[in-house]
Design an enzyme around this catalytic site. Sequence first.
Site, PDB file in Angstrom:
ATOM      1  N   LYS A 143       0.814  -1.218   0.000  1.00 13.63           N
ATOM      2  CA  LYS A 143       0.000   0.000   0.000  1.00 13.63           C
ATOM      3  C   LYS A 143       0.844   1.263   0.000  1.00 13.63           C
ATOM      4  O   LYS A 143       0.448   2.280  -0.563  1.00 13.63           O
ATOM      5  CB  LYS A 143      -0.973   0.013   1.189  1.00 13.63           C
ATOM      6  CG  LYS A 143      -2.100  -0.994   1.033  1.00 13.63           C
ATOM      7  CD  LYS A 143      -3.255  -0.681   1.965  1.00 13.63           C
ATOM      8  CE  LYS A 143      -4.381  -1.689   1.773  1.00 13.63           C
ATOM      9  NZ  LYS A 143      -5.359  -1.635   2.856  1.00 13.63           N
ATOM     10  N   LYS A 189      -8.344 -10.631  -8.893  1.00  9.85           N
ATOM     11  CA  LYS A 189      -9.391 -10.673  -7.869  1.00  9.85           C
ATOM     12  C   LYS A 189     -10.501  -9.655  -8.160  1.00  9.85           C
ATOM     13  O   LYS A 189     -10.205  -8.560  -8.629  1.00  9.85           O
ATOM     14  CB  LYS A 189      -8.773 -10.322  -6.505  1.00  9.85           C
ATOM     15  CG  LYS A 189      -8.888 -11.437  -5.479  1.00  9.85           C
ATOM     16  CD  LYS A 189      -8.131 -11.092  -4.219  1.00  9.85           C
ATOM     17  CE  LYS A 189      -9.066 -10.620  -3.130  1.00  9.85           C
ATOM     18  NZ  LYS A 189      -8.402 -10.535  -1.811  1.00  9.85           N
ATOM     19  N   LYS A 211     -13.023  -3.644  -5.555  1.00 10.49           N
ATOM     20  CA  LYS A 211     -13.768  -2.396  -5.618  1.00 10.49           C
ATOM     21  C   LYS A 211     -12.966  -1.309  -6.317  1.00 10.49           C
ATOM     22  O   LYS A 211     -13.506  -0.291  -6.716  1.00 10.49           O
ATOM     23  CB  LYS A 211     -14.197  -1.947  -4.221  1.00 10.49           C
ATOM     24  CG  LYS A 211     -13.089  -1.849  -3.208  1.00 10.49           C
ATOM     25  CD  LYS A 211     -13.681  -1.712  -1.806  1.00 10.49           C
ATOM     26  CE  LYS A 211     -12.626  -2.012  -0.751  1.00 10.49           C
ATOM     27  NZ  LYS A 211     -13.205  -2.312   0.551  1.00 10.49           N
TER      28      LYS A 211
END
Length: 354
Positions: free
Chosen positions: A115, A217, A220
């Site tokens: 991240k 995957k 969102k």
Amino acid sequence: MTEFKPLVFSGVQPTGNLHLGNYLGAIRKFVALQENNDCIYCVVDLHALTAQLVHEDMATQIRSITAAFLAAGIDPKKHIVFNQSQVPQHSELAWIFNCVARIGWMNRMTQFKDKAGKDREQASLGLYAYPSLMAADILVYRATHVPVGEDQKQHLELARDIAMKFNMDFAEKIRPTGLGIDIKVGDEPVHAYFPMVEPLIDGPAPRVMSLKDGTKKMSKSDPSDLSRINLMDDQDAISKKIRKAKTDPDALPSETDGLKGRPEADNLVGIFAALADKSKAEVLSEFGGQQFSVFKPALIDLAVEVLAPINAEMRRLMEDPGHIDAVLRDGGERARARAEKTMNEVRDIIGFVR
Ligand code: TRP
């Protein structure tokens, strides 16, 4: 030798739309667990600040996760549903855990590395400390079981390391309080205040992949909305997205071996199986030899049958934010009472004056 009272805790971040992957991978598991366990489900709004500080629609996001919990069948009266920021004890225990966890441990967290990306100097201190707050979320209730996805396994290992170090470092202070419990960690007897949390990892739940690329995957953050089925999608949207889902030209195989090297076929069969509560093998014994032109309509019917009631209930709930807020406030109050009991015990163990 005694054991900690079993307690399930999990958290979901209020960021982005919930999709089918979140439902099948997490929320449906939360619903199943409440049958035989005491459960606490938390919308982790403090964690949502770690990636992005300012959220235009924070309140809506919090309510929408809550609505999904309720619509899927979580009972907020028998269990506890609340948002993290209503229970300041999470942040307080997280501070203590910041002083327990070692920088070397934090530096190993792969999610932080992913991240933070290349420019680590610009990552927030909160993103770095994220796993310590997550450990506090769980341990402020002395919860024992945590349903999460595979990607959270390392964070739960860190929670165990933090619990273990706290138990060991404060061993001589825990014993006289009578608050500890004799447990076994491996073969080692340990006098513990905090339990060693157990992950409840995916199990039969599938990895739900993108409808546009069976190797990625469902997410969102995918720019294409056609790549995912959102829990807020209505019947038309669900049916359009499945109709447009990527496939290959072949018929479905009769056995799971035949799905190898066919990620899109594998994904759609996996989604069907999960929605129907069947194995992929069972689905293929029914649809083996059939074209997607037959399979897709069946998948649409099934997806609509399972998701439409949840969708309708979520929409109904979202029209009454006052009710959702009342549920969160009530859950927050009950969570706070439990968390404050732990904090008082922790203050006594540490030796803070109160
Ligand atoms: N890190 C989790 C995720 O992104 C969310 C989370 C925060 C959580 N606190 C938690 C999950 C405590 C389980 C228990 O999925």
